[in-house]
Scaffold this active site. Structure first.
Site, mmCIF file in Angstrom:
data_model
loop_
_atom_site.group_PDB
_atom_site.id
_atom_site.type_symbol
_atom_site.label_atom_id
_atom_site.label_comp_id
_atom_site.label_asym_id
_atom_site.label_seq_id
_atom_site.Cartn_x
_atom_site.Cartn_y
_atom_site.Cartn_z
ATOM 1 N N LYS A 112 13.779 -3.943 -18.430
ATOM 2 C CA LYS A 112 13.817 -3.661 -16.981
ATOM 3 C C LYS A 112 15.259 -3.630 -16.519
ATOM 4 O O LYS A 112 16.118 -4.275 -17.120
ATOM 5 C CB LYS A 112 13.064 -4.760 -16.203
ATOM 6 C CG LYS A 112 12.535 -4.300 -14.867
ATOM 7 C CD LYS A 112 11.279 -3.468 -15.019
ATOM 8 C CE LYS A 112 10.751 -2.974 -13.692
ATOM 9 N NZ LYS A 112 9.400 -2.403 -13.847
ATOM 10 N N GLY A 231 2.049 -1.846 0.806
ATOM 11 C CA GLY A 231 3.121 -1.056 0.186
ATOM 12 C C GLY A 231 2.653 0.377 0.096
ATOM 13 O O GLY A 231 1.578 0.651 -0.445
ATOM 14 N N GLY A 233 4.541 3.210 -1.089
ATOM 15 C CA GLY A 233 5.525 4.028 -1.795
ATOM 16 C C GLY A 233 4.810 4.820 -2.867
ATOM 17 O O GLY A 233 3.668 5.256 -2.687
ATOM 18 N N ASN A 234 5.454 4.976 -4.014
ATOM 19 C CA ASN A 234 4.852 5.774 -5.086
ATOM 20 C C ASN A 234 3.478 5.208 -5.474
ATOM 21 O O ASN A 234 2.468 5.912 -5.388
ATOM 22 C CB ASN A 234 5.809 5.813 -6.297
ATOM 23 C CG ASN A 234 5.177 6.538 -7.462
ATOM 24 O OD1 ASN A 234 4.207 6.083 -8.036
ATOM 25 N ND2 ASN A 234 5.711 7.697 -7.814
ATOM 26 N N ALA A 235 3.446 3.964 -5.901
ATOM 27 C CA ALA A 235 2.185 3.401 -6.410
ATOM 28 C C ALA A 235 1.112 3.362 -5.313
ATOM 29 O O ALA A 235 -0.010 3.850 -5.493
ATOM 30 C CB ALA A 235 2.446 2.000 -6.970
ATOM 31 N N GLY A 236 1.460 2.772 -4.157
ATOM 32 C CA GLY A 236 0.466 2.557 -3.096
ATOM 33 C C GLY A 236 -0.039 3.841 -2.471
ATOM 34 O O GLY A 236 -1.240 4.002 -2.221
HETATM 35 P P1 NAD Z 1 8.466 2.437 -3.903
HETATM 36 O O1 NAD Z 1 9.890 2.136 -3.650
HETATM 37 O O2 NAD Z 1 8.057 3.835 -4.087
HETATM 38 O O3 NAD Z 1 7.565 1.806 -2.725
HETATM 39 C C1 NAD Z 1 7.602 0.479 -2.355
HETATM 40 C C2 NAD Z 1 6.820 0.316 -1.080
HETATM 41 O O4 NAD Z 1 6.726 -1.075 -0.751
HETATM 42 C C3 NAD Z 1 7.442 1.003 0.125
HETATM 43 O O5 NAD Z 1 6.433 1.538 0.936
HETATM 44 C C4 NAD Z 1 8.134 -0.149 0.865
HETATM 45 O O6 NAD Z 1 8.261 0.086 2.253
HETATM 46 C C5 NAD Z 1 7.140 -1.247 0.603
HETATM 47 N N1 NAD Z 1 7.713 -2.586 0.751
HETATM 48 C C6 NAD Z 1 8.942 -3.032 0.401
HETATM 49 N N2 NAD Z 1 9.075 -4.327 0.739
HETATM 50 C C7 NAD Z 1 7.897 -4.692 1.291
HETATM 51 C C8 NAD Z 1 7.409 -5.907 1.837
HETATM 52 N N3 NAD Z 1 8.166 -7.000 1.855
HETATM 53 N N4 NAD Z 1 6.137 -5.913 2.306
HETATM 54 C C9 NAD Z 1 5.366 -4.803 2.255
HETATM 55 N N5 NAD Z 1 5.789 -3.640 1.774
HETATM 56 C C10 NAD Z 1 7.021 -3.590 1.290
HETATM 57 O O7 NAD Z 1 8.058 1.536 -5.170
HETATM 58 P P2 NAD Z 1 6.865 1.765 -6.195
HETATM 59 O O8 NAD Z 1 7.425 2.508 -7.338
HETATM 60 O O9 NAD Z 1 5.663 2.235 -5.483
HETATM 61 O O10 NAD Z 1 6.661 0.268 -6.689
HETATM 62 C C11 NAD Z 1 5.837 -0.650 -5.972
HETATM 63 C C12 NAD Z 1 5.353 -1.711 -6.946
HETATM 64 O O11 NAD Z 1 4.643 -1.061 -7.998
HETATM 65 C C13 NAD Z 1 6.462 -2.508 -7.624
HETATM 66 O O12 NAD Z 1 6.023 -3.821 -7.869
HETATM 67 C C14 NAD Z 1 6.646 -1.772 -8.928
HETATM 68 O O13 NAD Z 1 7.228 -2.596 -9.932
HETATM 69 C C15 NAD Z 1 5.216 -1.434 -9.230
HETATM 70 N N6 NAD Z 1 5.065 -0.348 -10.191
HETATM 71 C C16 NAD Z 1 5.495 0.906 -9.920
HETATM 72 C C17 NAD Z 1 5.325 1.899 -10.874
HETATM 73 C C18 NAD Z 1 5.752 3.316 -10.638
HETATM 74 O O14 NAD Z 1 5.439 4.171 -11.489
HETATM 75 N N7 NAD Z 1 6.374 3.650 -9.538
HETATM 76 C C19 NAD Z 1 4.718 1.603 -12.098
HETATM 77 C C20 NAD Z 1 4.266 0.304 -12.327
HETATM 78 C C21 NAD Z 1 4.449 -0.649 -11.366
#
Ligand code: NAD
Length: 432
Positions: A112, A231, A233-236
């Site tokens: 990571k 959340g 972002g990408n995942a949510g």
């Molecule tokens: P991202 O940056 O695309 O989105 C993150 C989201 O979380 C945003 O909407 C942001 O506003 C929100 N956020 C940030 N701080 C916050 C808080 N304190 N309370 C509520 N919301 C908050 O990130 P992502 O890639 O979607 O990653 C989100 C999670 O998913 C992380 O834990 C990441 O490790 C995990 N993840 C992501 C992937 C991937 O492919 N993107 C894969 C596996 C795991």
């Protein structure tokens, strides 16, 4: 008090070790040595990146890359940009990546990276300079058969492209040969060797897990089942969109600025439009949409909550208030070990991050395979193969969960950590 995610990761490792120890009575000493290696990452790198700001000043950013374990394949794991990044957070995330790749049985170890920065405070040019500087820092530490980074919180395909190019430039400068620059990173733009379907993979893998869970209980209809997603972002946001399309009812979503809730259900596509235009989901206000906090979202009367932001949001302080029947961990590390036990005692299922969000690393793996083969698969092929791997991993975890009456995280770790330890013992680096 701040909960340290690395302490959680180590506590989880000790827990699963206590379950696995009886399986290794004939190789007790080697098992303990393997375990000792897993308690610390193989490599920990820290640096300070000096970036010229647009106004001529210089700003310094702390940056990390952690390589936890590579006995089953190259280190693999995302790069996070966030002001809250710490060395121990990156260590924890790297450790969880080792287990995740083993849960999915894909040929990678765990790694990571992270940079302590709030990217919202940077201009596009500053973000590019920072990402290229981080790429140069990685140049002698990564490679298609060594360590393959990817996006995580606040990083994306564009940032991977900048980093890939910076690594290649560094190789050119130092006269080093790079056999296959496209296989250095995953999560790249499709025009630069990215895989069809990588963008949506984490959310989609979460849907596959959800569907598999639902099939265990024939009485649960998908239609109208209320879901809250923390959340966006990408995942949510991908998870919410796919859930909506399949007939689940997404009743609440949130981002770092707060959340919105309506029992009638939201249209995640319209919410995403709003977030893209105004910067936050909280500005989405048609009809009877209620503003809620991120803490309130987790305690809503819904069937499913999907934490998809950061670590340690479900702890011993709020686990007793969770009303959902299922927690789908799209984020890494959202539930602490103490909360795991409380939820388990209350009959609430938490599908762990190492499976629930493994769609991302699985399609990253597909991307890397395509880059090595120099042959692009269709989205349909990616989709089908992802579903097959998720279903296999889910069934393995569920079987152990039911058979041994342990919570799903320990059930997933049971086979994952065992796979890693078996690989270590087979390599023969430890004395009996
Ligand atoms: P991202 O940056 O695309 O989105 C993150 C989201 O979380 C945003 O909407 C942001 O506003 C929100 N956020 C940030 N701080 C916050 C808080 N304190 N309370 C509520 N919301 C908050 O990130 P992502 O890639 O979607 O990653 C989100 C999670 O998913 C992380 O834990 C990441 O490790 C995990 N993840 C992501 C992937 C991937 O492919 N993107 C894969 C596996 C795991």
């Amino acid at each position: 008090m701040q909960i340290n995610p690395y302490h959680n990761a180590l506590e989880q490792l000790e827990h699963v070790a206590s379950l696995l120890r009886p399986l290794y009575t004939k190789r007790e000493a080697a098992f303990e040595q393997a375990l000792q290696r897993l308690r610390r990452p193989d490599h920990f790198y820290e640096t300070t990146l000096e970036i010229a700001m647009d106004n001529g000043s210089i700003r310094r950013f702390t940056a990390y890359r952690v390589q936890h374990n590579n006995v089953r394949g190259p280190y693999k794991g995302g790069i996070r940009y966030h002001p809250g990044v710490t060395a121990d957070e990156v260590r924890a995330l790297a450790t969880w990546m080792t287990w995740k790749c083993a849960v999915m049985d894909i040929p990678y170890g765990g790694g990571k990276g992270g940079v302590v920065v709030d990217p919202r405070t940077l201009s596009e040019n500053e973000l590019r300079r920072l990402s290229r500087a981080y790429g140069r820092f990685l140049a002698d530490k990564i490679g298609p058969w060594v360590d393959v980074p990817a996006p995580d919180v606040n990083t994306n395909a564009q940032i991977m492209a900048w980093m890939m190019d910076a690594v290649q430039e560094e190789y050119d400068r130092t006269g080093r040969n790079v056999e296959n620059p496209f296989a250095l990173f995953t999560g790249k733009p499709v025009a630069l060797g990215g895989s069809p379907g990588r963008d949506e993979a984490t959310g989609l893998g979460g849907i596959d897990v959800l569907e598999r869970w639902r099939k265990q209980f024939t009485n649960i209809e998908r239609s109208g089942l209320p879901i809250a997603v923390q959340g966006f972002g990408n995942a949510g946001s991908w998870f919410a969109r796919h859930a909506h399309q399949r007939g689940y009812k997404v009743v609440a979503v949130s981002d770092s600025q707060g959340g919105i809730y309506t029992p009638a259900g939201l249209d995640p596509f319209a919410v995403l439009d709003c977030k893209q235009q105004t910067g936050s989901v909280v500005n989405y206000q048609p009809g009877a949409v209620e503003r809620i906090s991120n803490e309130q979202l987790l305690e809503l009367p819904v069937a499913i909550i999907a934490p998809a932001a950061l670590e340690n949001v479900i702890t011993s302080s709020n686990a007793a208030n969770i009303q959902a029947r299922l927690i789908l961990e799209l984020a890494n590390g959202p539930v602490t070990p103490k909360a795991d036990m409380i939820l388990f005692d209350r009959g609430i299922t938490a599908i762990p991050d190492v499976l629930a969000n493994a769609g991302g690393v699985t399609v990253s793996y597909f991307e890397w395979v395509q880059n090595i083969q120099a042959y692009r698969w269709t989205r349909k092929t990616v989709r089908k193969r992802l579903e097959a791997l998720v279903n296999r991993a889910f069934d393995e975890m569920w079987h152990i969960h039911v058979d041994r009456s342990i919570h799903c995280r320990m059930a997933a770790y049971y086979s994952a950590v065992r796979r890693v330890i078996d690989a270590m013992l087979l390599r023969g680096g430890f004395e009996d």
